[in-house]
Design a protein around this motif. Sequence first.
Motif, short mmCIF file in Angstrom:
data_model
loop_
_atom_site.label_atom_id
_atom_site.label_comp_id
_atom_site.label_asym_id
_atom_site.label_seq_id
_atom_site.Cartn_x
_atom_site.Cartn_y
_atom_site.Cartn_z
N THR A 109 24.85 37.17 42.22
CA THR A 109 25.26 37.97 40.94
C THR A 109 24.02 38.17 40.12
O THR A 109 23.11 38.13 40.56
N CYS A 124 44.53 27.07 29.55
CA CYS A 124 43.72 27.71 28.21
C CYS A 124 44.79 27.69 27.05
O CYS A 124 44.44 27.54 25.99
N ARG A 156 31.63 33.10 43.37
CA ARG A 156 31.16 33.96 42.33
C ARG A 156 32.30 34.52 41.22
O ARG A 156 31.84 34.78 40.31
N PHE A 161 42.42 33.15 42.60
CA PHE A 161 42.44 33.87 41.49
C PHE A 161 42.17 35.21 41.44
O PHE A 161 41.50 35.74 42.01
N GLY A 215 41.80 38.04 39.27
CA GLY A 215 41.40 38.21 37.93
C GLY A 215 41.91 39.52 37.35
O GLY A 215 42.24 39.69 36.26
N ARG A 216 42.33 40.65 38.19
CA ARG A 216 43.03 41.69 37.75
C ARG A 216 44.32 41.43 37.30
O ARG A 216 44.66 42.15 36.03
N ALA A 257 38.35 34.75 26.83
CA ALA A 257 38.00 34.41 28.28
C ALA A 257 37.24 35.74 28.73
O ALA A 257 36.43 35.40 29.68
N ASN A 258 37.24 36.61 27.92
CA ASN A 258 36.73 37.92 28.35
C ASN A 258 36.41 38.98 27.24
O ASN A 258 37.66 39.23 26.66
N ARG A 270 36.17 42.02 27.13
CA ARG A 270 36.75 43.10 27.49
C ARG A 270 38.43 43.18 27.13
O ARG A 270 39.15 44.07 26.70
N GLY A 318 46.70 31.81 29.55
CA GLY A 318 46.21 30.84 30.84
C GLY A 318 46.78 30.54 31.86
O GLY A 318 47.86 31.20 32.07
N ALA A 319 46.57 29.59 32.83
CA ALA A 319 47.05 29.60 34.07
C ALA A 319 48.51 28.97 33.79
O ALA A 319 48.98 28.35 32.78
N1 ACO Z 1 28.70 39.10 40.55
C1 ACO Z 1 28.84 40.15 41.00
N2 ACO Z 1 29.71 40.70 41.81
C2 ACO Z 1 30.77 40.08 41.55
C3 ACO Z 1 31.08 38.82 40.93
C4 ACO Z 1 29.98 38.50 40.49
N3 ACO Z 1 29.97 37.15 39.73
N4 ACO Z 1 32.51 38.53 40.89
C5 ACO Z 1 33.14 39.46 41.73
N5 ACO Z 1 32.15 40.64 42.13
C6 ACO Z 1 32.57 41.58 42.98
C7 ACO Z 1 33.71 41.35 43.67
O1 ACO Z 1 33.00 40.99 45.17
C8 ACO Z 1 34.19 42.85 43.78
O2 ACO Z 1 33.44 43.75 44.88
P1 ACO Z 1 33.94 44.78 45.70
O3 ACO Z 1 34.67 45.72 44.93
O4 ACO Z 1 32.96 45.23 46.55
O5 ACO Z 1 35.18 43.99 46.67
C9 ACO Z 1 33.84 43.41 42.58
O6 ACO Z 1 32.90 42.46 41.91
C10 ACO Z 1 35.07 43.32 41.71
O7 ACO Z 1 34.78 43.89 40.40
P2 ACO Z 1 36.05 44.53 39.49
O8 ACO Z 1 37.36 44.61 40.27
O9 ACO Z 1 35.60 45.88 39.07
O10 ACO Z 1 35.99 43.30 38.50
P3 ACO Z 1 36.90 43.25 37.30
O11 ACO Z 1 36.52 44.29 36.35
O12 ACO Z 1 38.29 43.22 37.67
O13 ACO Z 1 36.17 41.96 36.74
C11 ACO Z 1 36.93 39.64 36.07
C12 ACO Z 1 36.43 40.88 37.30
C13 ACO Z 1 35.86 39.42 35.31
C14 ACO Z 1 37.16 38.45 36.63
C15 ACO Z 1 38.31 40.34 35.38
O14 ACO Z 1 39.16 40.81 36.08
C16 ACO Z 1 38.57 39.16 34.34
O15 ACO Z 1 38.18 38.59 33.34
N6 ACO Z 1 40.09 38.98 34.56
C17 ACO Z 1 40.56 37.87 33.74
C18 ACO Z 1 40.20 36.56 34.17
C19 ACO Z 1 40.50 35.34 33.22
O16 ACO Z 1 39.99 35.51 32.05
N7 ACO Z 1 41.08 34.39 33.34
C20 ACO Z 1 41.13 33.44 32.47
C21 ACO Z 1 42.23 32.23 32.45
S1 ACO Z 1 41.67 31.16 33.69
C22 ACO Z 1 42.52 29.85 33.12
O17 ACO Z 1 43.63 29.88 32.46
C23 ACO Z 1 42.01 28.28 33.69
#
Ligand code: ACO
Length: 358
Positions: A29, A111, A150, A212, A214-215, A251-252, A254, A310-311
């Motif tokens: 990463t 969360c 990651r 997970f 994320g999207r 969480a993020n 964005r 959250g979850a």
């Molecule tokens: N470093 C580098 N690359 C990474 C990493 C990393 N740490 N993690 C994933 N990637 C790669 C993936 O492999 C994927 O690659 P690919 O396109 O070649 O397959 C790519 O990055 C994914 O990129 P995006 O889809 O553009 O990522 P996105 O902009 O959707 O961001 C994120 C991902 C940060 C997880 C976002 O979706 C997010 O924040 N979601 C909300 C998650 C959250 O906040 N959850 C909280 C609740 S948890 C709870 O309640 C316990």
Amino acid sequence: MQHAEITGWGKCLPPAVLSNDDLTTFMDTTDEWITSRTGIKERRICHCNFSDMAIVAAKRALAAADLDPAELDLILLGSLTNDSYCPNTASIVQDAIGATNAASIDINSACTGFLYGLHIGTNLIRTGAHKKVLVLGGEFISHYMNWSLRDVAVLFGDACGAVVIESSDQEVGLLAAKIGCDADAKYAIQITNLGSAYSRLSEEFLYIGWNFDGREVFKRAVKCMSLACADVLDQLGLSVDDISLVVPHQANKRILDALARRVGIAEEKVFVNVHKYGNTSAGTIPVALTEALEEDRIKPGDHVLFATFGAGLTWGAGIVRWGDRVNPLKQSDAELPPNDKTALEILEPHIKRYTARG
Ligand code: ACO
């Protein structure tokens, strides 16, 4: 009717800092990827037990309220990363702080655990069933992390926060709340190989995994939080202009920007500390609230909007009308056990365990 004023607040952040650059030493990463996708620059790693953080946060909140712990009649603790399944962590906190007259309940809603707890505690005070309640939210999520993943491991950190709520004649405290759950998306965040759904005979048992999406979480988070915010504003007949500060789940960055746009609130009114601590799950709102007070971002009579998800996928929002006091009455000298390790040193055996299997 009685209300539930927030009279004390406190936070506990473990001292060991894990930066984005630290993560790059064992994970594919970059600081650029993490910062641009999440806004997170660093997070804290706990070197002791989760309950140690909760006890420190609780003592600090009690000092801020200048309340004898024996006067508490209920402890509500939001977390999914407890010291053990049995006894519950709220009981450990009860014993450690001397809250001998308090019932003690853990709330596992990830969360949203803090806002769920604040909602429950407030309504128990409103009915007259309880008078003085300690509400905690926090997480030792690094303990439950699979350090080979990651897309998940970069997002989280450890922390705990707490508030004291007390029965009041004044119309203050959590005046409106809307909590809910999109359980059709419950597997968008899932911790696997731990719990009775998993066979003890499996070799994978206790080898923690995360599913997970994320999207999906991102989309649901923005939608559910913005609808819940609109609901609580409507309940009180307020507009976004009446809100002095938003203290959202961190969480993020964005997600926070998207929420501000959807709710129609200026970004300057949204409290942000996700860059320092990452997502501390149930800890984010009480820690952020404590920091907002420390930074004089809340004035007497202000309306403060909470929003969380959250979850589960659990979600919620609430509006607090702040009381007259924005300064702690006393300070606590409670501290965590000493730590002389870096975050990477604390994590080393765990990183080895998970990265060895890939
Ligand atoms: N470093 C580098 N690359 C990474 C990493 C990393 N740490 N993690 C994933 N990637 C790669 C993936 O492999 C994927 O690659 P690919 O396109 O070649 O397959 C790519 O990055 C994914 O990129 P995006 O889809 O553009 O990522 P996105 O902009 O959707 O961001 C994120 C991902 C940060 C997880 C976002 O979706 C997010 O924040 N979601 C909300 C998650 C959250 O906040 N959850 C909280 C609740 S948890 C709870 O309640 C316990």
